[in-house]
Design a protein around this motif. Structure first.
Motif, PDB file in Angstrom:
ATOM      1  N   LEU A  20     -15.733  56.583  22.933  1.00  0.00           N
ATOM      2  CA  LEU A  20     -14.646  57.845  22.812  1.00  0.00           C
ATOM      3  C   LEU A  20     -12.861  57.127  22.357  1.00  0.00           C
ATOM      4  CD1 LEU A  20     -13.865  60.735  24.228  1.00  0.00           C
ATOM      5  CD2 LEU A  20     -13.365  59.266  26.291  1.00  0.00           C
ATOM      6  N   ASN A  21     -13.101  56.238  22.927  1.00  0.00           N
ATOM      7  CA  ASN A  21     -12.076  55.947  22.418  1.00  0.00           C
ATOM      8  C   ASN A  21     -11.462  55.654  20.331  1.00  0.00           C
ATOM      9  OD1 ASN A  21     -13.203  53.302  22.193  1.00  0.00           O
ATOM     10  ND2 ASN A  21     -11.789  51.825  22.349  1.00  0.00           N
ATOM     11  N   ALA A  22     -12.705  54.981  20.604  1.00  0.00           N
ATOM     12  CA  ALA A  22     -12.628  55.632  18.803  1.00  0.00           C
ATOM     13  C   ALA A  22     -12.908  56.726  18.403  1.00  0.00           C
ATOM     14  CB  ALA A  22     -13.440  54.369  18.513  1.00  0.00           C
ATOM     15  N   TYR A  23     -13.060  58.022  18.923  1.00  0.00           N
ATOM     16  CA  TYR A  23     -13.055  59.065  19.111  1.00  0.00           C
ATOM     17  C   TYR A  23     -11.955  59.747  18.622  1.00  0.00           C
ATOM     18  CZ  TYR A  23     -14.919  64.719  19.251  1.00  0.00           C
ATOM     19  OH  TYR A  23     -14.821  65.692  18.623  1.00  0.00           O
ATOM     20  N   MET A  24     -11.099  59.229  19.543  1.00  0.00           N
ATOM     21  CA  MET A  24      -9.860  60.331  19.576  1.00  0.00           C
ATOM     22  C   MET A  24      -9.226  59.685  18.667  1.00  0.00           C
ATOM     23  SD  MET A  24      -9.794  60.690  23.720  1.00  0.00           S
ATOM     24  CE  MET A  24      -9.831  59.200  24.218  1.00  0.00           C
TER      25      MET A  24
END
Length: 393
Positions: free
Chosen positions: A161-165
């Motif tokens: 999720l953090n890399a996606y955002m």
């Protein structure tokens, strides 16, 4: 009646926009606030909402070159200088430098050249000049550009999720570099009309955005990913293309809508990253969101300036342009950040206008009621005095 056609800068140039009317930075309004109401000759709007410019605008303009392009253990820090051959060649104007940046496809090279171009222009006091932007900016093979509906959900993206955002933010920042330089280059033939300050501000914005992309790219690499590891959309550039022939529309659509959305989304993104446990990325995003206030403030300043030169009301002109160019305003809105950047709430929040009208109506009712009570009291006192002074029968 002023039409939207008169807001377009390409020939014929509106008579009301002449070099003698426009200076480099300062126009015929107070430096910290001005009214959005038009002159009596304009029929665009009768609104008189107050616009307060961002208090840090002049400090931002006068700030030294920012070389903090690396995110260190405690925040931004200078990146070691790497000397390499550049494609700038004999480029001797800001517009020519910007056109070369736009023609660079590799994302990190584009970001580095953006900073170098702005630095060269600042240090050597080059003229704005004239150049043509490439039809679309050069882009890398990845990410693959798809429609917004085809963007994978976080769980299907292959990224945490953090890399996606962070990847989504990196895509926004790369587009923002191109959007700012395209504004500089595309409208460079009208530098005598708009004034050098217009181009100085948007070149500065491009430099900021290139720094933001560098931080995002660095952090993605630290997480084990790269920009381009998932598909992205091309909505931002399509919005830019809509306003390619109209400087007022460009200012309305890009800084006052697209960049303002960053003010809305930034705090929510920070909270999600904190909840995910990625404090380092959350600090990068928080810093980027904080610096975006300047970019929206620049848009407000120049949009109102152009509207004043065209003798039209900024508030109604903004709304008319969004309708003409089919641009939708989507909440939830960060009213505090938008107010700091100088966007009046009734420009983007229809409920605010209704609320203000209701409050004004209720206020008028209370004032009228008070007047009636006062008149009744005076009449009663007059009647009493009259009866006391009447001679006995």
């Amino acid at each position: 009646m002023l039409t939207m056609q008169r807001l377009k800068l390409p020939i014929p140039i509106p008579i009301s926009l002449t070099h003698s009317h426009i200076s480099l930075f300062h126009f015929n309004f107070k430096p910290n606030s001005f009214s959005s109401s038009a002159s009596p000759s304009s029929t665009s709007s009768s609104s008189s909402s107050e616009i307060s410019l961002w208090s840090g605008l002049q400090s931002w303009r006068e700030s030294p070159l920012n070389h903090d392009r690396k995110w260190g253990p405690n925040g931004p820090q200078p990146k070691p200088t790497i000397h390499y051959d550049t494609p700038f060649g004999k480029a001797s104007t800001l517009a020519e430098l910007g056109s070369i940046v736009l023609s660079t496809s590799d994302p990190l090279s584009k970001a580095n050249l953006s900073h170098l171009a702005y630095s060269i222009w600042r240090r050597h006091n080059l003229p704005v000049g004239q150049a043509k932007p490439p039809p679309p900016p050069a882009r890398p093979d990845k990410p693959r550009l798809v429609s917004p509906k085809e963007i994978p959900a976080p769980k299907n993206s292959g990224l945490p999720l953090n890399a996606y955002m962070l990847h989504n933010l990196a895509h926004v920042e790369l587009n923002a570099i191109d959007l700012a330089w395209d504004t500089v280059v595309r409208f460079s033939p009208y530098s005598e009309i708009l004034g050098e300050g217009f181009f100085a501000d948007f070149a500065h914005v491009a430099d900021d955005e290139s720094r933001h992309f560098s931080w995002c790219s660095q952090r993605l690499a630290e997480l084990g990913f790269n920009y381009g590891d998932m598909p992205a959309h091309n909505l931002l550039w399509r919005e830019c293309e809509k306003s390619s022939d109209n400087v007022a529309a460009r200012l309305a659509v890009i800084p006052l809508v697209q960049e303002a959305r960053g003010l809305d989304a930034g705090p929510r993104l920070v909270q999600k990253l904190v909840g995910f446990g990625d404090n380092r990325t959350s600090k990068i995003v928080a810093r980027i969101a904080d610096e975006e206030v300047a970019h929206v403030a620049v848009g407000v300043y120049w949009f109102v300036s152009v509207c004043q030169k065209l003798d039209c009301a900024p508030d109604s002109t903004f709304k008319d342009l969004l309708k003409e160019y089919n641009v939708e305003l989507k909440g939830p809105f960060n009213h505090v950040a938008r107010k700091e950047a100088g966007i009046p709430r009734d420009w983007y929040d229809a409920s605010s206008s209704t609320s203000n009208q209701d409050e004004k109506y209720e206020g008028n009712k209370k004032q009228l009621h008070a007047v009636h009570e006062r008149l009744a009291s005076i009449i009663a006192m007059e009647s009493e005095n009259s009866s006391l002074n009447r001679p006995p029968e």
